[in-house]
Write an enzyme that holds these catalytic residues in place. Structure first.
Site, short mmCIF file in Angstrom:
data_model
loop_
_atom_site.label_atom_id
_atom_site.label_comp_id
_atom_site.label_asym_id
_atom_site.label_seq_id
_atom_site.Cartn_x
_atom_site.Cartn_y
_atom_site.Cartn_z
N GLY A 10 -11.71 10.59 -40.73
CA GLY A 10 -11.75 10.49 -39.27
C GLY A 10 -11.13 11.71 -38.59
O GLY A 10 -10.53 12.57 -39.23
N LEU A 12 -8.55 12.01 -36.38
CA LEU A 12 -7.09 12.16 -36.37
C LEU A 12 -6.57 12.45 -37.78
O LEU A 12 -5.65 13.26 -37.96
CB LEU A 12 -6.44 10.89 -35.79
CG LEU A 12 -4.92 10.92 -35.70
CD1 LEU A 12 -4.43 12.11 -34.88
CD2 LEU A 12 -4.38 9.62 -35.11
N ASP A 35 -10.91 0.88 -48.81
CA ASP A 35 -11.44 0.02 -47.75
C ASP A 35 -10.30 -0.90 -47.30
O ASP A 35 -9.91 -1.82 -48.03
CB ASP A 35 -12.63 -0.79 -48.27
CG ASP A 35 -13.24 -1.67 -47.19
OD1 ASP A 35 -12.58 -1.90 -46.15
OD2 ASP A 35 -14.37 -2.15 -47.39
N ALA A 59 -10.04 2.74 -38.59
CA ALA A 59 -10.44 1.69 -37.64
C ALA A 59 -11.93 1.79 -37.38
O ALA A 59 -12.54 2.83 -37.62
CB ALA A 59 -9.68 1.87 -36.32
N THR A 61 -13.98 2.40 -34.59
CA THR A 61 -13.64 2.93 -33.27
C THR A 61 -14.82 2.92 -32.29
O THR A 61 -14.64 3.26 -31.12
CB THR A 61 -13.13 4.39 -33.39
OG1 THR A 61 -14.12 5.18 -34.06
CG2 THR A 61 -11.83 4.46 -34.16
N THR A 100 -4.16 1.96 -29.12
CA THR A 100 -5.07 2.47 -28.08
C THR A 100 -4.71 2.02 -26.67
O THR A 100 -4.14 0.94 -26.47
CB THR A 100 -6.51 1.99 -28.41
OG1 THR A 100 -7.38 2.29 -27.32
CG2 THR A 100 -6.57 0.50 -28.66
N TYR A 124 -12.94 -4.60 -29.12
CA TYR A 124 -12.17 -3.50 -29.72
C TYR A 124 -10.70 -3.62 -29.31
O TYR A 124 -9.80 -3.57 -30.15
CB TYR A 124 -12.76 -2.16 -29.29
CG TYR A 124 -11.93 -0.95 -29.67
CD1 TYR A 124 -11.87 -0.53 -31.00
CD2 TYR A 124 -11.21 -0.23 -28.72
CE1 TYR A 124 -11.10 0.59 -31.37
CE2 TYR A 124 -10.45 0.88 -29.08
CZ TYR A 124 -10.40 1.28 -30.39
OH TYR A 124 -9.63 2.38 -30.74
N LYS A 128 -7.45 -4.40 -31.77
CA LYS A 128 -6.35 -3.44 -31.91
C LYS A 128 -5.02 -4.06 -31.46
O LYS A 128 -3.97 -3.74 -32.01
CB LYS A 128 -6.64 -2.17 -31.10
CG LYS A 128 -7.84 -1.36 -31.58
CD LYS A 128 -7.63 -0.65 -32.91
CE LYS A 128 -6.64 0.48 -32.85
NZ LYS A 128 -6.57 1.24 -34.13
#
Ligand SMILES: NC(=O)c1ccc[n+]([C@@H]2O[C@H](COP(=O)([O-])OP(=O)(O)OC[C@H]3O[C@@H](n4cnc5c(N)ncnc54)[C@H](OP(=O)(O)O)[C@@H]3O)[C@@H](O)[C@H]2O)c1
Length: 281
Positions: A10, A12, A35, A59, A61, A100, A124, A128
């Protein structure tokens, strides 16, 4: 020090990998290798690697995909984070969980602080927020880092997408009723590593300084990139999407500055550097 970064492919995770000092052993498994939705996979991986610090970036996203596949969103984002937190508990590792601005409803006129009341308005955001609850419940030594509108090196991001569209079209319609702080993964990675060194556990907002609407963001992207395209302001209703987006989710970075003595540079400066590095100037 042994550091595990989940979701290794990803945006980040890539920036974190680049920011870590050479004397760390860094593990960046992608979804195929680790996973997070399977506890036995997570447990086996921890048993092999025995990380001391885990930065959990993995995640689902894609906000609209989460809305269309809520079971998967909860499995990956909520249960996956619980699996990582449980393994951190079992193997005595510190955890940095990435969260987030979408845990908030976006109706505030003020910046959201770490103690503002979450109230997600899409799947989402719910998934989170649930992840945050698990991390808080299972661990003592955790950091939760809430950020917004991430972009950086990776397969896809909003900046890349807008540059691509702006090069193909004469007119671009962009929503002007969603507000937050665009945040560059390279800057966030630096902040996360400073936080990790501080041992001041807890919840922190972390975004580039300032904020803008999506339209203002795109204006700056095309100004920096020197693309000639007309922009038109539209409301979110113009682009119906499966998931509703919160309107105003600007996070206050004051706590980070007070406790850690660190503030990320302005979103405009960071965007300019990203465009330079990615060859879009
Ligand atoms: N992007 C934003 O605007 C934004 C804003 C605020 C907060 N955040 C949070 O910041 C963190 C990093 O975001 P990002 O932009 O770097 O995300 P990203 O580029 O989408 O990376 C997430 C990674 O997680 C992986 N992943 C998905 N399901 C997985 C699973 N079951 N097990 C292991 N890995 C899995 C994905 O792999 P595949 O691609 O192979 O599925 C992907 O490489 C996330 O926790 C996100 O919720 C992001």
């Amino acid at each position: 020090m042994k550091i595990l970064i989940s979701g290794g492919n990803g945006q980040l995770a890539r920036a974190l990998r680049g920011a870590l000092p050479a004397d760390c052993s860094v593990f960046t498994p992608d979804r195929r290798e680790l996973d997070v939705s399977s506890f036995s996979v997570v447990e086996d991986y921890f048993a092999r690697v025995r990380p001391e610090l885990v930065i959990h970036t993995a995640a689902l996203t894609n906000v609209d995909r989460c809305e269309k596949e809520p079971g998967l969103a909860l499995l990956v984002n909520a249960r996956g984070s619980r699996n990582i937190a449980l393994a951190c508990q079992g193997f005595n590792a510190e955890m940095i969980h990435i969260s987030t601005n979408f845990i908030f409803n976006g109706k505030s006129k003020d910046f959201y602080r770490e103690d503002s009341l979450p109230d997600p308005i899409n799947i989402y955001g719910y998934s989170k927020l649930l992840a945050e609850f698990f991390v808080k419940e299972l661990l003592k030594n955790y950091y939760i880092v809430r950020t917004s509108w991430l972009y950086g090196e990776g397969e896809d991001n909003f900046v890349k997408r807008m540059i691509g569209l702006a090069c193909q079209r004469k007119l671009l319609c962009v929503v002007d009723d969603q507000w937050a702080a665009p945040s560059y993964t390279v800057d966030l990675a630096e902040g996360i590593l400073r936080l990790a060194a501080s041992k001041k556990y807890g919840i922190y907002n972390m975004t580039n300084k300032g904020y803008c609407s999506r339209l203002q963001w795109v204006k700056e992207i095309i100004r920096i990139s020197g693309i000639d395209v007309e922009l038109k302001a539209v409301s979110s209703d113009y682009f119906p999407t499966p998931a509703v987006r919160p309107a105003f989710t600007v996070l206050s970075n004051d706590l980070l500055e007070q406790k850690i003595g660190f503030r990320l540079r302005s979103w405009e400066e960071a965007l300019k550097e990203y465009c330079q590095r990615s060859g879009n100037i």
